[in-house]
Design an enzyme around this catalytic site. Structure first.
Site, PDB file in Angstrom:
ATOM      1  N   LYS A  12       0.857  -1.202   0.000  1.00 56.00           N
ATOM      2  CA  LYS A  12       0.000   0.000   0.000  1.00 56.00           C
ATOM      3  C   LYS A  12       0.895   1.255   0.000  1.00 56.00           C
ATOM      4  O   LYS A  12       1.827   1.347  -0.795  1.00 56.00           O
ATOM      5  CB  LYS A  12      -0.960  -0.035   1.196  1.00 56.00           C
ATOM      6  CG  LYS A  12      -1.778  -1.331   1.239  1.00 56.00           C
ATOM      7  CD  LYS A  12      -2.919  -1.287   2.208  1.00 56.00           C
ATOM      8  CE  LYS A  12      -3.629  -2.627   2.209  1.00 56.00           C
ATOM      9  NZ  LYS A  12      -4.871  -2.616   2.963  1.00 56.00           N
ATOM     10  N   HIS A  96      -8.870  -4.189  -5.837  1.00 56.98           N
ATOM     11  CA  HIS A  96      -8.689  -4.107  -4.387  1.00 56.98           C
ATOM     12  C   HIS A  96      -9.785  -3.198  -3.813  1.00 56.98           C
ATOM     13  O   HIS A  96     -10.162  -2.197  -4.427  1.00 56.98           O
ATOM     14  CB  HIS A  96      -7.296  -3.556  -4.039  1.00 56.98           C
ATOM     15  CG  HIS A  96      -7.012  -3.668  -2.569  1.00 56.98           C
ATOM     16  ND1 HIS A  96      -7.513  -2.757  -1.664  1.00 56.98           N
ATOM     17  CD2 HIS A  96      -6.340  -4.593  -1.855  1.00 56.98           C
ATOM     18  CE1 HIS A  96      -7.146  -3.132  -0.439  1.00 56.98           C
ATOM     19  NE2 HIS A  96      -6.433  -4.245  -0.532  1.00 56.98           N
ATOM     20  N   GLU A 165     -10.902 -10.974   0.234  1.00 60.08           N
ATOM     21  CA  GLU A 165     -10.593 -10.037   1.314  1.00 60.08           C
ATOM     22  C   GLU A 165     -11.872  -9.389   1.832  1.00 60.08           C
ATOM     23  O   GLU A 165     -12.354  -8.406   1.242  1.00 60.08           O
ATOM     24  CB  GLU A 165      -9.669  -8.925   0.798  1.00 60.08           C
ATOM     25  CG  GLU A 165      -8.345  -9.426   0.276  1.00 60.08           C
ATOM     26  CD  GLU A 165      -7.299  -8.329   0.320  1.00 60.08           C
ATOM     27  OE1 GLU A 165      -6.291  -8.529   1.005  1.00 60.08           O
ATOM     28  OE2 GLU A 165      -7.503  -7.276  -0.298  1.00 60.08           O
ATOM     29  N   GLY A 234      -1.411  -7.198   3.931  1.00 63.62           N
ATOM     30  CA  GLY A 234      -1.275  -5.749   3.844  1.00 63.62           C
ATOM     31  C   GLY A 234      -0.253  -5.217   4.832  1.00 63.62           C
ATOM     32  O   GLY A 234       0.952  -5.402   4.647  1.00 63.62           O
TER      33      GLY A 234
END
Ligand code: PGA
Length: 252
Positions: A12, A96, A165, A234
């Site tokens: 990220k 995402h 996710e 993440g």
């Protein structure tokens, strides 16, 4: 289905400076012997892709893009699949939840998937419900995301990876992650939906990853009992010790 488990780190915006990213890669390279038996990749921010590839050299680590856009030409700030590929990426996250929240529609996700596959990137299609609903409606939400992203384009399945996710579990701690038994149920459902869309043989080849507050504390139980083929990590992927512990948990 790939024999090795697959662990992808989504950095990220956690590592903001090229120097921090380089430092991470240097430390990572010193430990690559520990990666044996697991297929590992990291997705740095786009401006660091080429540098990370360069710093990794021949280390057995895949590098990916966190996002691409399907537009071309006059589209300020966009990064195409071809650009990501030519910077050295070999996979790309698509759809995402943080990109969907920023405006990527189901149609855009489908176009990005097509663009990634045609540029030779392995598309990692992210799906997941915003919240768990008591009547189980969140399950149909995930099915709809899969159907609209894959459409009728069976050819997309060649290198496809799916990352499940649940959005409600992202960016928290291991206590808030989905429980292994619930992950297993969703994985069975996702595999069935993929079989409806792509056919059973193709569906069985698609690795299904879990993402959402994977940390060293819950990685072992999730991989052992969740019916998954690996993780999309993440925040814990930006910490080298945590990331390696998660990778280690995925050794068979
Ligand atoms: P997290 O993020 O591990 O920080 O929850 C996962 C993801 O968004 O890919």
């Amino acid at each position: 289905m790939a024999k090795k488990r697959l662990v992808l780190g989504n950095w990220k915006m956690y590592l903001e400076r090229a120097e921090s990213a380089k430092e991470f890669v240097r430390a990572f390279k010193r430990k690559t012997a520990k990666l044996a038996g697991v297929d590992v990749g990291i997705a740095p921010p786009t401006p660091f892709i080429a540098m990370v590839c360069d710093a990794l050299g021949s280390a057995p680590v895949r590098v990916g893009a966190q996002a691409i856009s399907a537009e071309a030409g006059g589209y300020t700030g966009g990064v195409s699949a071809t650009m990501a590929r030519s910077a050295g990426a070999d996979f790309c996250l698509i759809g995402h939840s943080e990109r969907r929240a920023a405006g990527d529609s189901d149609e855009a996700v489908h176009s990005q998937l097509v663009a990634a596959a045609s540029a030779g990137l392995t598309p990692v299609l992210c799906v997941g419900e915003l919240e768990q609903l008591p009547d189980g409606a969140h399950v149909s939400f995930v099915a709809a995301q899969l159907r609209s992203a894959l459409g009728a384009a069976q050819s997309l399945s060649a290198k496809l990876v799916v990352a499940y996710e649940p959005v409600w579990a992202i960016g928290k701690t291991s206590n808030s992650a989905m429980k292994p038994a619930e992950v297993e149920e969703m994985v069975i459902f996702i595999r069935k939906t993929l079989a409806d869309i792509l056919g059973r043989t193709q569906a069985l080849r698609v690795p299904i990853l879990y993402g959402g507050s994977v940390e060293p504390e819950n990685a072992q139980a999730l991989i052992a009992e969740g019916g998954i083929n690996g993780f999309l990590v993440g925040h814990a992927s930006a910490d080298i010790t945590s990331f390696f512990e998660i990778v280690n948990a995925c050794k068979k």
